[in-house]
Design an enzyme around this catalytic site. Structure first.
Site, short mmCIF file in Angstrom:
data_model
loop_
_atom_site.label_atom_id
_atom_site.label_comp_id
_atom_site.label_asym_id
_atom_site.label_seq_id
_atom_site.Cartn_x
_atom_site.Cartn_y
_atom_site.Cartn_z
N MET A 120 0.86 -1.20 0.00
CA MET A 120 0.00 0.00 0.00
C MET A 120 0.89 1.24 0.00
O MET A 120 1.89 1.28 0.72
CB MET A 120 -0.89 0.02 1.25
CG MET A 120 -1.62 1.34 1.45
SD MET A 120 -2.75 1.35 2.87
CE MET A 120 -1.62 1.27 4.22
N ASP A 132 0.16 5.66 -1.34
CA ASP A 132 -0.54 6.92 -1.07
C ASP A 132 -2.02 6.75 -0.68
O ASP A 132 -2.75 5.99 -1.33
CB ASP A 132 -0.55 7.81 -2.31
CG ASP A 132 0.77 7.83 -3.04
OD1 ASP A 132 1.75 7.30 -2.51
OD2 ASP A 132 0.80 8.37 -4.16
N TRP A 150 5.85 -2.37 -4.85
CA TRP A 150 5.06 -1.47 -5.70
C TRP A 150 4.85 -2.09 -7.09
O TRP A 150 5.77 -2.65 -7.67
CB TRP A 150 5.79 -0.12 -5.81
CG TRP A 150 4.98 0.91 -6.53
CD1 TRP A 150 4.10 1.78 -5.97
CD2 TRP A 150 4.98 1.18 -7.93
NE1 TRP A 150 3.52 2.56 -6.95
CE2 TRP A 150 4.05 2.22 -8.15
CE3 TRP A 150 5.65 0.64 -9.02
CZ2 TRP A 150 3.79 2.74 -9.42
CZ3 TRP A 150 5.39 1.15 -10.29
CH2 TRP A 150 4.48 2.19 -10.48
N TRP A 190 -3.02 5.67 -10.84
CA TRP A 190 -2.19 6.31 -9.82
C TRP A 190 -3.01 7.32 -9.03
O TRP A 190 -4.20 7.43 -9.18
CB TRP A 190 -0.96 6.95 -10.48
CG TRP A 190 0.04 5.92 -10.98
CD1 TRP A 190 -0.17 4.57 -11.12
CD2 TRP A 190 1.36 6.18 -11.42
NE1 TRP A 190 0.97 3.98 -11.61
CE2 TRP A 190 1.93 4.94 -11.80
CE3 TRP A 190 2.15 7.33 -11.52
CZ2 TRP A 190 3.24 4.83 -12.28
CZ3 TRP A 190 3.45 7.22 -12.00
CH2 TRP A 190 4.00 5.99 -12.37
N ARG A 232 1.23 14.44 -12.78
CA ARG A 232 0.37 13.50 -12.04
C ARG A 232 -0.22 14.07 -10.74
O ARG A 232 0.19 15.11 -10.26
CB ARG A 232 1.13 12.21 -11.73
CG ARG A 232 2.42 12.35 -10.96
CD ARG A 232 3.09 10.97 -10.85
NE ARG A 232 4.33 11.02 -10.11
CZ ARG A 232 5.51 11.21 -10.67
NH1 ARG A 232 5.64 11.39 -11.97
NH2 ARG A 232 6.61 11.23 -9.91
N ASP A 233 -1.17 13.32 -10.22
CA ASP A 233 -1.74 13.49 -8.88
C ASP A 233 -2.62 14.74 -8.75
O ASP A 233 -2.32 15.65 -7.94
CB ASP A 233 -0.61 13.51 -7.81
CG ASP A 233 0.34 12.34 -7.95
OD1 ASP A 233 -0.07 11.31 -8.52
OD2 ASP A 233 1.49 12.46 -7.48
#
Ligand code: DQQ
Length: 556
Positions: free
Chosen positions: A45, A47, A71, A106, A172-173
């Site tokens: 696990m 974020d 990961w 993601w 990203r994110d």
């Protein structure tokens, strides 16, 4: 009828015994699994993703590898809770199923749109391994658990193109979006250009068609890739959180970035303005500036994300605590990664920094307690705090110094708190020895040190792992942070949440946080002890001590 009731009672009892047995077996060969921090039963696990509250239910999604303890194969796993402490798992919510996320789903965030509808923006990895931003919406809005998510045909919503020249491997994110006064949604996405970290901004009227703003909301030279940015308002007049779209008087704004080069979460406080068609974030002069001094947490804490809990008017922070062990060790134990206890986060009275404190719901897990006040702790002494389960505890301790005559001088060259903690050890410090073995071969020291500087005192907080484990190859890092308290006028306080392999500490009532990951070899379960210590030459008073055993949370 009576027979069938008995039958079910027997079945329930058998299952309870089985659970108890499996828990004790599980603890024996899994000494580092936590009991009240969030973690899935197995596998990798990282974020926390899309935290939100919907119809009174808290949702936590997280980056997860369903196939192993390292990961990879990243999907959004999903759990819900009524109290932020006990969690129920659900099926994977978002997994590769369309072109624009076929190579991975993601990190991203949830936004509550008008009429209370949730929407998720997340980064998908497309067949060319480019990072693009996708939208997912709930299939059934009447389901408070939001089990099923659908992805509109028009995905991706934002993508690198020849025109925008965005680097496809540094894009990203997406954050939670906020609604501007002009009726358009705004979102920021982490990016870098060269070594300049950037918060790229996109605007949309309908949450589907997004246009890149001409200028990033903010960027900073030399900081490298900004992962998991977060942008939110904080009140200047109290601890209540405010909705992410709120602007105006009595507010400041916080920009947080997860600094990939260094692996820390750092923030700046400033003003958010929308002027002449341009959104800008202006950090305050002298404010903390996304560097190593302005970390949310000076230990292990990364890829964090806040959400506004409209039911209790709190802003709540989630953060990922990764392992310190290598992949082979993680594969052997079958899991990797834990979430920190969710923390309420608000602006300090000074307006200069944020304060974090474990959500009060955690206190429901407190049982057997040791409470005392006004205990003298002699210089050079160690005092056992017995009567609580030292491997699973919540400890609050406050100190008062009897004299300031002999405090240590702060060498003006010492500006890095971690370096002071690492090089100089406990000095005349006082604090706690947690996850300690009976003969003190192992312990993690969490303590405060007071220094005299020019015209003021400086308080240092350290979390020292150099003696945490007899295993030679485990991490021995010592963390440090300055705590903005005046020891003459204010309490010198520490709170530490101990959970088998986690030591999550809050100094100065949440002004400085340090989370450590430790893997003792002797100080495990019933063998762990808890002590208070005073390394100074003068006595200090423990003005308050409240130590509690903590029950297991229901998590997986
Ligand atoms: N983790 C995600 C990325 C993010 C990184 C991938 C931060 O979206 O940038 O698992 O830990």
């Amino acid at each position: 009828m009576a027979l069938s009731l008995n039958y079910w009672l027997i079945i329930c009892l058998i299952s309870l015994v089985q659970i108890q047995v499996s828990q004790s077996i599980h603890r024996d060969d899994q000494p580092y699994r936590t009991a009240y921090h969030f973690q899935p039963p197995k596998n990798w696990m990282n974020d926390p993703n899309g935290p939100m509250i919907y119809k009174g239910i808290y949702h936590l999604f997280y980056q997860y590898n369903p196939k192993g303890a390292v990961w990879g194969n990243i999907v959004w796993a999903h759990s819900t809770s009524k109290d932020l402490i006990n969690w129920s798992p659900h099926p994977i919510a978002i997994y590769p199923s369309i072109q624009s996320d076929i190579n991975g789903c993601w990190s991203g965030s949830a936004t509550i749109l008008s009429k209370g509808k949730p929407a998720i923006l997340y980064t998908g990895i497309n067949p060319q391994n480019q990072q693009v931003q996708n939208l997912a919406i709930p299939k059934n809005l009447s389901d408070p658990y939001l089990i099923e998510w659908i992805k509109p045909q028009s995905n991706p919503m934002m993508a690198p193109t020849e025109q925008n020249q965005i680097n496809a491997s540094s894009f990203r994110d997406p954050t939670t979006a906020w609604l501007g006064r002009d009726g358009r949604w705004r979102v920021i996405v982490g990016n870098k250009i060269g070594r300049r970290g950037r918060a790229l901004m996109f605007r949309s009227k309908d949450f589907v068609h997004w246009t890149e703003a001409k200028h990033p909301l903010y960027s900073l030279r030399g900081t490298g890739m900004w992962e998991c940015p977060d942008f939110f308002p904080v009140s200047t007049s109290g601890e209540d959180g405010v909705d992410t779209s709120k602007v105006g008087k009595g507010l400041k704004h916080v920009l947080k970035a997860s600094i990939n080069d260094g692996f820390f979460d750092s923030y700046a406080i400033g003003t958010y303005k929308y002027n002449l068609g341009k959104d800008v974030f202006v950090p305050e002069k002298g404010s903390l500036r996304l560097d190593s001094q302005s970390k949310y947490d000076h230990g292990k804490f990364y890829a964090s994300k806040t959400f506004f809990d409209s039911s209790t008017k709190r802003r709540i922070l989630w953060g990922w605590i990764n392992e310190s062990t290598d992949a082979a060790t993680d594969i052997k134990k079958g899991w990797s990664g834990v979430q920190a206890i969710p923390r309420k986060i608000w602006l300090d009275k000074s307006g200069n920094q944020l304060v974090q404190w474990p959500v009060k719901e955690i206190e429901k897990l407190r049982k057997g307690q040791v409470i005392s006040s006004n205990t003298e702790l002699k210089g050079g002494s160690v005092l056992e705090i017995s009567g609580v389960t030292a491997s699973q505890a919540d400890v609050e301790i406050s100190f008062e110094m009897s004299t300031f005559k002999n405090v240590e001088e702060l060498d003006p060259r010492w500006s890095d708190p971690q370096a002071i903690c690492s090089k100089n050890g406990a000095g005349k410090g006082f604090g706690l020895l947690v996850l300690a073995s009976k003969k003190l071969e192992e312990y993690t020291a969490v303590y405060l040190r007071v220094f005299r500087a020019k015209n003021r005192y400086v308080v240092l907080m350290c979390s020292d792992q150099s003696r945490s484990s007899l295993h030679l190859d485990y991490d021995k890092t010592t963390y440090g942070a300055f705590v903005d308290v005046n020891p003459v006028k204010e309490k010198l306080s520490l709170r530490t949440l101990i959970d088998h392999s986690i030591v999550e500490s809050f100094g100065g009532e949440g002004k400085a946080c340090i989370t450590a990951r430790v893997y003792p070899s002797i100080a495990i379960d019933g063998e762990a002890r808890l002590y208070a210590f005073n390394n100074g030459t003068h006595n200090v008073k423990i003005s308050k001590l409240a130590a509690y055993s903590i029950k297991d949370a229901r998590i997986s």
